[in-house]
Design an enzyme around this catalytic site. Structure first.
Site, PDB file in Angstrom:
ATOM      1  N   ARG A   1      74.167 -21.904  44.046  1.00 42.25           N
ATOM      2  CA  ARG A   1      74.744 -22.565  42.880  1.00 42.25           C
ATOM      3  C   ARG A   1      75.578 -23.759  43.345  1.00 42.25           C
ATOM      4  O   ARG A   1      75.969 -23.845  44.509  1.00 42.25           O
ATOM      5  CB  ARG A   1      75.629 -21.593  42.095  1.00 42.25           C
ATOM      6  CG  ARG A   1      74.873 -20.542  41.313  1.00 42.25           C
ATOM      7  CD  ARG A   1      75.790 -19.540  40.643  1.00 42.25           C
ATOM      8  NE  ARG A   1      76.439 -18.654  41.598  1.00 42.25           N
ATOM      9  CZ  ARG A   1      77.325 -17.704  41.270  1.00 42.25           C
ATOM     10  NH1 ARG A   1      77.672 -17.555  39.997  1.00 42.25           N
ATOM     11  NH2 ARG A   1      77.854 -16.933  42.189  1.00 42.25           N
TER      12      ARG A   1
ATOM     13  N   SER B   1      84.000   6.737  26.713  1.00 39.86           N
ATOM     14  CA  SER B   1      84.067   6.942  28.156  1.00 39.86           C
ATOM     15  C   SER B   1      85.267   7.802  28.553  1.00 39.86           C
ATOM     16  O   SER B   1      86.413   7.458  28.256  1.00 39.86           O
ATOM     17  CB  SER B   1      84.147   5.583  28.870  1.00 39.86           C
ATOM     18  OG  SER B   1      84.136   5.764  30.269  1.00 39.86           O
TER      19      SER B   1
ATOM     20  N   TYR C   1      85.719 -19.876  40.666  1.00 40.31           N
ATOM     21  CA  TYR C   1      85.997 -18.440  40.599  1.00 40.31           C
ATOM     22  C   TYR C   1      86.851 -18.060  41.801  1.00 40.31           C
ATOM     23  O   TYR C   1      86.597 -18.508  42.923  1.00 40.31           O
ATOM     24  CB  TYR C   1      84.694 -17.630  40.630  1.00 40.31           C
ATOM     25  CG  TYR C   1      83.876 -17.757  39.368  1.00 40.31           C
ATOM     26  CD1 TYR C   1      84.344 -17.259  38.161  1.00 40.31           C
ATOM     27  CD2 TYR C   1      82.636 -18.384  39.388  1.00 40.31           C
ATOM     28  CE1 TYR C   1      83.601 -17.382  36.995  1.00 40.31           C
ATOM     29  CE2 TYR C   1      81.877 -18.514  38.228  1.00 40.31           C
ATOM     30  CZ  TYR C   1      82.374 -18.007  37.038  1.00 40.31           C
ATOM     31  OH  TYR C   1      81.634 -18.142  35.892  1.00 40.31           O
TER      32      TYR C   1
ATOM     33  N   VAL D   1      82.750  -2.922  34.356  1.00 39.62           N
ATOM     34  CA  VAL D   1      84.117  -2.800  33.862  1.00 39.62           C
ATOM     35  C   VAL D   1      84.928  -4.020  34.282  1.00 39.62           C
ATOM     36  O   VAL D   1      84.840  -4.468  35.424  1.00 39.62           O
ATOM     37  CB  VAL D   1      84.783  -1.522  34.422  1.00 39.62           C
ATOM     38  CG1 VAL D   1      86.204  -1.384  33.922  1.00 39.62           C
ATOM     39  CG2 VAL D   1      83.964  -0.305  34.039  1.00 39.62           C
ATOM     40  N   LEU D   2      85.722  -4.552  33.357  1.00 36.76           N
ATOM     41  CA  LEU D   2      86.567  -5.708  33.685  1.00 36.76           C
ATOM     42  C   LEU D   2      87.906  -5.595  32.978  1.00 36.76           C
ATOM     43  O   LEU D   2      87.972  -5.375  31.773  1.00 36.76           O
ATOM     44  CB  LEU D   2      85.889  -7.021  33.250  1.00 36.76           C
ATOM     45  CG  LEU D   2      86.745  -8.284  33.431  1.00 36.76           C
ATOM     46  CD1 LEU D   2      86.927  -8.599  34.911  1.00 36.76           C
ATOM     47  CD2 LEU D   2      86.139  -9.465  32.700  1.00 36.76           C
TER      48      LEU D   2
ATOM     49  N   LYS E   1      82.092 -20.461  43.938  1.00 35.80           N
ATOM     50  CA  LYS E   1      82.739 -19.267  44.482  1.00 35.80           C
ATOM     51  C   LYS E   1      84.058 -19.595  45.162  1.00 35.80           C
ATOM     52  O   LYS E   1      84.367 -20.750  45.462  1.00 35.80           O
ATOM     53  CB  LYS E   1      81.799 -18.579  45.477  1.00 35.80           C
ATOM     54  CG  LYS E   1      80.581 -17.950  44.831  1.00 35.80           C
ATOM     55  CD  LYS E   1      80.945 -16.945  43.745  1.00 35.80           C
ATOM     56  CE  LYS E   1      81.618 -15.687  44.289  1.00 35.80           C
ATOM     57  NZ  LYS E   1      82.020 -14.764  43.205  1.00 35.80           N
TER      58      LYS E   1
ATOM     59  N   ASP F   1      83.244  -8.057  42.363  1.00 40.50           N
ATOM     60  CA  ASP F   1      84.094  -9.231  42.547  1.00 40.50           C
ATOM     61  C   ASP F   1      85.569  -8.903  42.362  1.00 40.50           C
ATOM     62  O   ASP F   1      86.441  -9.559  42.932  1.00 40.50           O
ATOM     63  CB  ASP F   1      83.715 -10.344  41.559  1.00 40.50           C
ATOM     64  CG  ASP F   1      82.635 -11.261  42.112  1.00 40.50           C
ATOM     65  OD1 ASP F   1      82.425 -11.236  43.340  1.00 40.50           O
ATOM     66  OD2 ASP F   1      82.005 -11.983  41.333  1.00 40.50           O
TER      67      ASP F   1
ATOM     68  N   HIS G   1      88.900 -14.509  41.805  1.00 33.23           N
ATOM     69  CA  HIS G   1      88.935 -13.047  41.910  1.00 33.23           C
ATOM     70  C   HIS G   1      89.952 -12.608  42.970  1.00 33.23           C
ATOM     71  O   HIS G   1      89.615 -11.981  43.975  1.00 33.23           O
ATOM     72  CB  HIS G   1      87.543 -12.499  42.246  1.00 33.23           C
ATOM     73  CG  HIS G   1      86.494 -12.848  41.224  1.00 33.23           C
ATOM     74  ND1 HIS G   1      86.471 -12.295  39.964  1.00 33.23           N
ATOM     75  CD2 HIS G   1      85.450 -13.715  41.269  1.00 33.23           C
ATOM     76  CE1 HIS G   1      85.444 -12.802  39.278  1.00 33.23           C
ATOM     77  NE2 HIS G   1      84.821 -13.668  40.050  1.00 33.23           N
TER      78      HIS G   1
ATOM     79  N   GLU H   1      87.742 -17.270  35.926  1.00 35.38           N
ATOM     80  CA  GLU H   1      87.645 -15.945  35.305  1.00 35.38           C
ATOM     81  C   GLU H   1      88.865 -15.521  34.494  1.00 35.38           C
ATOM     82  O   GLU H   1      88.830 -14.487  33.825  1.00 35.38           O
ATOM     83  CB  GLU H   1      87.328 -14.871  36.366  1.00 35.38           C
ATOM     84  CG  GLU H   1      88.465 -14.513  37.304  1.00 35.38           C
ATOM     85  CD  GLU H   1      88.549 -15.416  38.523  1.00 35.38           C
ATOM     86  OE1 GLU H   1      89.355 -15.110  39.414  1.00 35.38           O
ATOM     87  OE2 GLU H   1      87.812 -16.428  38.582  1.00 35.38           O
TER      88      GLU H   1
END
Length: 375
Positions: free
Chosen positions: A20, A224, A98, A243-244, A79, A274, A100, A122
């Site tokens: 990318r 859940s 990004y 999941v975030l 990234k 990530d 993270h 993000e």
């Protein structure tokens, strides 16, 4: 006083098999037409069809090395910076990509030491509380997760030899998706399209109602809980971790002890990797070495999953990032963030201080209000 001209740098990504690129030639043209200058590293987009000639035609200057690109005041990439890239950074430089940071203490420390301004795709939000710069990659990652999982289920790749959609007279794979957000929904769409038996879990009852209303009887929705997850794991062929919690390290929802109760050759795909991963046995992998096996369960934990479809991902990402990037270029990052409190949520680090509260809490740093850093 006239608008300040910005020097913008677009480096070539160097993470494993990451093709990318932070800006397309069309995006570069937008910067040039707005009066800015752009440096693009040689072959930055070559593998996905964006040649150096295309960037030159758009008005960019193509340079040979990352060091030359990092002379720019505003760096736009995909990234998080890799270790080699830190040596090129300078104090006050704006990094837009990004990050993270919550599970990555080393990267956080290096960015603080360099005293850069780090704005994370993000954690930017919109007026509906969504994550507009993460969403396009979450859509792709959700869809890729099913492709990757189907491939990992094949015998030659360590899987149990189950065809996702089955065939007449043979049942389809049982796919369990933990998380009903953007990743989970896109994973469910792909799994349903292939004919899988799909169950999606979430703790937001309103979200489960939305999914049930939209997909009717084509998927099963469950609230859940640890008990429900453990029960479903015993029968699952493919489990997607989706999941975030924005900015925070992902919670560990599948314990190592549960793997012993799963079917031999079943597959875990951790899209949350990530942010540290949501399976206790997860560790980041790469596109060149994507899987490993624990207790006969195949783990796919590639940390840049959308990079598998780099051209589509680049187009989707830059469609979303350009309005924010041009705003920073035209107004300067301080004014752009001050004028847009939702964009300001993206500011994670500024001049040696942590300005994102979840990151500060997870890594043990003092949190500094981003507005104080912009004064």
């Amino acid at each position: 006083m006239g608008k300040q001209k910005q020097l913008i740098g677009i480096p070539k990504e160097i993470k494993d098999l990451e093709f990318r690129v932070g800006a397309t030639p069309t995006m570069v043209l937008g910067f040039i037409e707005a009066g800015h200058s752009v440096l693009v590293q040689k072959n930055a987009g070559h593998r996905i069809g964006y040649t150096d000639e295309m960037y030159k035609k758009a008005g960019a200057k193509v340079v040979d090395t990352a060091k030359e690109v990092y002379a720019a005041d505003l760096i736009i990439k995909v990234k998080e910076p890799q270790e080699l890239e830190f040596s090129f950074m300078h104090e006050g430089q704006v990094l837009f990509c990004y990050l993270h940071l919550a599970p990555d203490a080393k990267q956080t420390r290096m960015l603080l030491e360099k005293k850069v301004v780090a704005i994370a795709y993000e954690t930017v939000i919109d007026n509906k509380g969504r994550l507009p710069l993460l969403t396009p990659m979450s859509e792709i990652a959700g869809r890729v997760s099913i492709q990757a999982g189907a491939y990992a289920l094949q015998m030659a790749n360590g899987g149990r030899g189950v065809l996702i959609g089955g065939v007449p007279g043979v049942p389809p794979a049982e796919v369990v998706i933990i998380g009903g957000g953007v990743v989970g929904t896109n994973a469910a769409q792909m799994a349903m399209g292939l004919g899988a038996d799909v169950t999606i879990l979430d703790r937001n009852l309103n979200r489960l109602r939305e999914l049930d209303m939209h997909y009717g009887g084509r998927i099963k929705t469950l609230y859940s809980t640890p008990q429900i997850i453990k029960k479903l794991l015993k029968h699952a062929d493919l489990v997607i971790g989706a999941v975030l919690i924005p900015g925070k390290k992902a919670p560990s929802l599948v314990k190592a002890s549960s793997l012993k109760e799963m079917k031999s050759g079943s597959v875990l795909v951790d899209v949350s990797i990530d942010q540290g991963g949501c399976f206790e046995t997860s560790r980041p992998t790469t596109h060149s070495d994507p899987t490993y096996i624990v207790d006969d369960v195949v783990h796919y934990c590639v940390a840049n999953m959308p990079g598998a479809c780099a051209r589509s991902a680049t187009q989707a990402l830059t469609n979303a990032t350009f309005p924010y990037a041009i705003k920073m270029a035209n107004e300067g990052y301080r004014k752009a963030l001050k004028n847009d409190p939702l964009f300001m949520k993206g500011l994670n680090i500024s001049h040696g201080r942590v300005t994102n509260e979840p990151v500060a809490n997870d890594l043990g740093y003092e949190y500094v209000d981003p507005e104080l850093c912009l004064k």
